[in-house]
Scaffold this motif. Structure first.
Motif, PDB file in Angstrom:
ATOM      1  N   THR A 162       0.822  -1.212   0.000  1.00 27.52           N
ATOM      2  CA  THR A 162       0.000   0.000   0.000  1.00 27.52           C
ATOM      3  C   THR A 162       0.854   1.260   0.000  1.00 27.52           C
ATOM      4  OG1 THR A 162      -0.186   0.048   2.419  1.00 27.52           O
ATOM      5  CG2 THR A 162      -1.869  -1.167   1.206  1.00 27.52           C
ATOM      6  N   GLU A 183      -1.987   0.882  -8.513  1.00 27.14           N
ATOM      7  CA  GLU A 183      -3.220   1.664  -8.424  1.00 27.14           C
ATOM      8  C   GLU A 183      -3.714   2.069  -9.806  1.00 27.14           C
ATOM      9  OE1 GLU A 183      -2.382   3.684  -4.025  1.00 27.14           O
ATOM     10  OE2 GLU A 183      -1.990   4.808  -5.867  1.00 27.14           O
ATOM     11  N   HIS A 220      -5.911  -1.358  -1.380  1.00 29.63           N
ATOM     12  CA  HIS A 220      -5.759  -0.605  -2.625  1.00 29.63           C
ATOM     13  C   HIS A 220      -7.030   0.187  -2.938  1.00 29.63           C
ATOM     14  CE1 HIS A 220      -1.826  -1.637  -4.055  1.00 29.63           C
ATOM     15  NE2 HIS A 220      -2.058  -2.927  -4.073  1.00 29.63           N
ATOM     16  N   HIS A 256      -7.265   3.228  -0.803  1.00 27.05           N
ATOM     17  CA  HIS A 256      -6.357   4.276  -1.262  1.00 27.05           C
ATOM     18  C   HIS A 256      -6.911   4.977  -2.497  1.00 27.05           C
ATOM     19  CE1 HIS A 256      -2.459   3.954   1.035  1.00 27.05           C
ATOM     20  NE2 HIS A 256      -3.173   2.960   1.547  1.00 27.05           N
ATOM     21  N   ARG A 269      -9.623   7.426  -1.530  1.00 28.17           N
ATOM     22  CA  ARG A 269      -9.102   8.674  -0.964  1.00 28.17           C
ATOM     23  C   ARG A 269      -8.631   9.626  -2.060  1.00 28.17           C
ATOM     24  NH1 ARG A 269      -5.940   5.186   2.664  1.00 28.17           N
ATOM     25  NH2 ARG A 269      -7.147   4.783   4.553  1.00 28.17           N
ATOM     26  N   LYS A 270      -8.209   9.061  -3.184  1.00 26.29           N
ATOM     27  CA  LYS A 270      -7.659   9.890  -4.258  1.00 26.29           C
ATOM     28  C   LYS A 270      -8.708  10.391  -5.242  1.00 26.29           C
ATOM     29  CE  LYS A 270      -3.049   7.845  -4.076  1.00 26.29           C
ATOM     30  NZ  LYS A 270      -1.957   7.170  -4.800  1.00 26.29           N
TER      31      LYS A 270
END
Length: 230
Positions: free
Chosen positions: A92, A161, A200, A203, A206-207
């Motif tokens: 991560t 990602e 993943h 994450h 969050r983006k």
């Protein structure tokens, strides 16, 4: 000839890796410190990085975030730490694969080649695909430059990602099981599990999500997996 940068302070292992990969046709550069590796990125232009998890100039700090600030080149971590939580954490933090010491040189070569195959496929797709128009709001992908644009702003992502985002974006509305995502990200010869997939996804949310706690783009399909909605 592909360039491999080895960041490993164990002289015996470092020399063994260098000799083996050179014999397999790779152009190999080896350093012992994270700072040395970063300093050589522009000069050596590595295609892949083999990264020891414990380096003397970082006092036990995981080196992946530091390396990721300077490059999106695929990283294979090599470590004596085989705790599953540390593996997941390292993935991560930016690693693309993780292999525990001791390991066979043949297994390492297979993992390197698996990463290169995925990179080659991605580049071919990029050359054959025109960049998608960037909407004022929403998400778009530029496969040629490996960019994700969120509401007009480029968002940095790790290799894994981006691969996950590309799969979702190309198959909007399709539900993917965690097993399918594992295969898409790693193949059958590399380490990843369902927990790592979930991390993943967190994450990515969050983006790209306005409110990651109430995701509207990457939806959880309980008991199955995930799907992308846009």
């Amino acid at each position: 000839m592909s360039n491999v940068l080895i960041i490993e302070d164990d002289n015996m292992l470092g020399d063994t890796l260098s000799l083996y990969l050179t014999g397999e046709g790779y152009n190999v550069t080896r350093v012992e410190l994270a700072t040395e590796g970063i300093a050589l990125l522009d000069k050596e232009q590595p295609d892949i990085i083999l990264l020891d998890l414990l380096l003397p100039d970082l006092d036990g700090v995981n080196p992946c975030p530091l390396i990721r600030k300077h490059t999106d080149v695929p990283i294979i971590v090599i470590s004596t730490e085989n705790n599953i939580s540390e593996r997941i954490r390292t993935l991560t933090l930016g690693a693309d694969d993780y292999i525990c010491k001791p390991f066979s040189m043949q297994e390492l070569k297979a993992r390197i080649e698996a990463l290169f195959r995925r990179i080659k496929i991605t580049r071919l797709q990029g050359r054959n695909t025109s960049p998608e128009a960037e909407p004022e709001n929403g998400i778009s992908l530029d496969l040629a430059r490996r960019m994700v644009i969120v509401n007009g702003q480029m968002v940095e992502m790790t290799y894994s990602e981006f691969e996950l985002m590309k799969l979702f974006y190309s198959n909007r509305g399709i539900v993917f099981s965690r097993y399918a995502l594992i295969q898409a990200l790693r193949g059958t010869d590399s380490f990843i599990n369902e927990r790592a997939v979930d991390v993943h996804i967190n994450h990515l949310r969050r983006k790209i999500e306005k409110d990651p706690k109430k995701p509207q783009l990457i939806k959880t399909i309980w008991g199955i997996g995930y799907k992308f909605m846009q």
